[in-house]
Design an enzyme around this catalytic site. Structure first.
Site, PDB file in Angstrom:
ATOM      1  N   SER A 149     -22.425  74.591  54.898  1.00 12.53           N
ATOM      2  CA  SER A 149     -22.708  75.463  56.038  1.00 12.53           C
ATOM      3  C   SER A 149     -22.818  74.622  57.292  1.00 12.53           C
ATOM      4  CB  SER A 149     -24.026  76.202  55.800  1.00 12.53           C
ATOM      5  OG  SER A 149     -24.487  76.824  56.978  1.00 12.53           O
ATOM      6  N   TYR A 162     -32.720  78.035  53.981  1.00 12.79           N
ATOM      7  CA  TYR A 162     -31.267  78.000  53.825  1.00 12.79           C
ATOM      8  C   TYR A 162     -30.709  76.647  54.270  1.00 12.79           C
ATOM      9  CZ  TYR A 162     -26.381  79.469  54.699  1.00 12.79           C
ATOM     10  OH  TYR A 162     -25.008  79.576  54.726  1.00 12.79           O
TER      11      TYR A 162
END
Length: 259
Positions: A149, A162
């Site tokens: 990510s 996250y």
């Protein structure tokens, strides 16, 4: 020229297992890889969501099966591997795309939320690499793509757990690439920029945050799910035969920006 390119990036007939395949991004990847001639094993926590993608693929001439899976359970990964081999005779490629997120303020993150996001994003990827990676190492052939990510480093705001998990996924990818570099198994990470879902637009992206995101993205727009497919096909193809331990950014220039 056409024949040369077709051979260079050919993935036809390869068997790929994708986790999170009922979701927005991995569902698109599943459909697109089927169009490229791959045989698809769609795994998702929701059997219904996975089956919907499979129905789309098979209705358009592809070849896919659905497997209900909780990526946090090693038994589910073993069952998915068994079903892949039973149906297609082997497993060539894996894309670990199952995910979970929450926009909770750091001081308010409950332990169960922290543990669940870590379990889905990181532990689920680790277990997948253990089960499918062992199979591939024994065969001395295979390619694994983990979903990293833009938050794998530096971290993004409003995505504390996250971001921690994604930075660890990147590290795990590099560790396994080193370990398996002489064993015929490549392990890479795909680093998407902003490809917002309806959920993320509702829970993460305020007008102010959108302005900050697009202002930090060279192309000044969000990505379309189809724009991830080319990198995935390349990483699964023999054209990427010397590519392992890499984090491939598909982010419209987000990583390249400072001010």
């Amino acid at each position: 020229m056409k024949t040369y390119l077709e051979n260079l990036f050919n993935v036809e007939g390869k068997v790929v297992l994708l986790t999170g395949a009922g979701g927005h991004l991995v569902g698109e990847m599943s459909r697109s890889l089927a169009k490229a001639g791959m045989k698809i094993v769609c795994c998702d926590y929701s059997r219904e969501a996975a089956q919907k993608v499979v129905d789309d693929i098979n209705a358009n001439g592809g070849d896919a099966i659905a497997v209900q899976m909780d990526v946090r359970l090693v038994e589910d990964h073993k069952r998915a591997l068994d079903e892949s081999i039973k149906k297609y005779g082997r497993l060539d490629c894996v894309l670990n795309g199952a995910g979970s997120n929450a926009p909770t303020d750091f001081f308010e993150i409950p332990l169960d939320e922290w543990n669940n996001i870590i379990a889905v994003q990181l532990t689920g990827t680790m277990l997948a690499c253990q089960v499918y990676g062992k199979y591939m190492v024994d065969r001395k052939s295979g390619s694994i793509i983990n979903i990293s990510s833009a938050s794998s480093g530096p971290p993004l705001s409003k995505a504390f757990t996250y971001s921690v998990a994604k930075s660890a996924v990147k590290n795990l990818t590099q560790n396994l690439a080193r370990e398996w570099g002489t064993m015929g198994v490549r392990v890479n990470a795909l680093r998407p920029g902003f490809f917002p879902t309806e959920w993320s637009m509702k829970n993460f992206i305020t007008p102010e945050r959108e302005a900050a995101i697009l202002g930090h993205t060279g192309m000044k727009r969000y990505g379309h799910p189809s724009e991830l497919v080319g990198a995935v096909i390349w990483m699964f193809s023999d054209a990427a035969g010397f590519v392992t331990g890499a984090e491939i950014a598909v982010d419209g220039g987000f990583t390249a920006m400072t001010i």
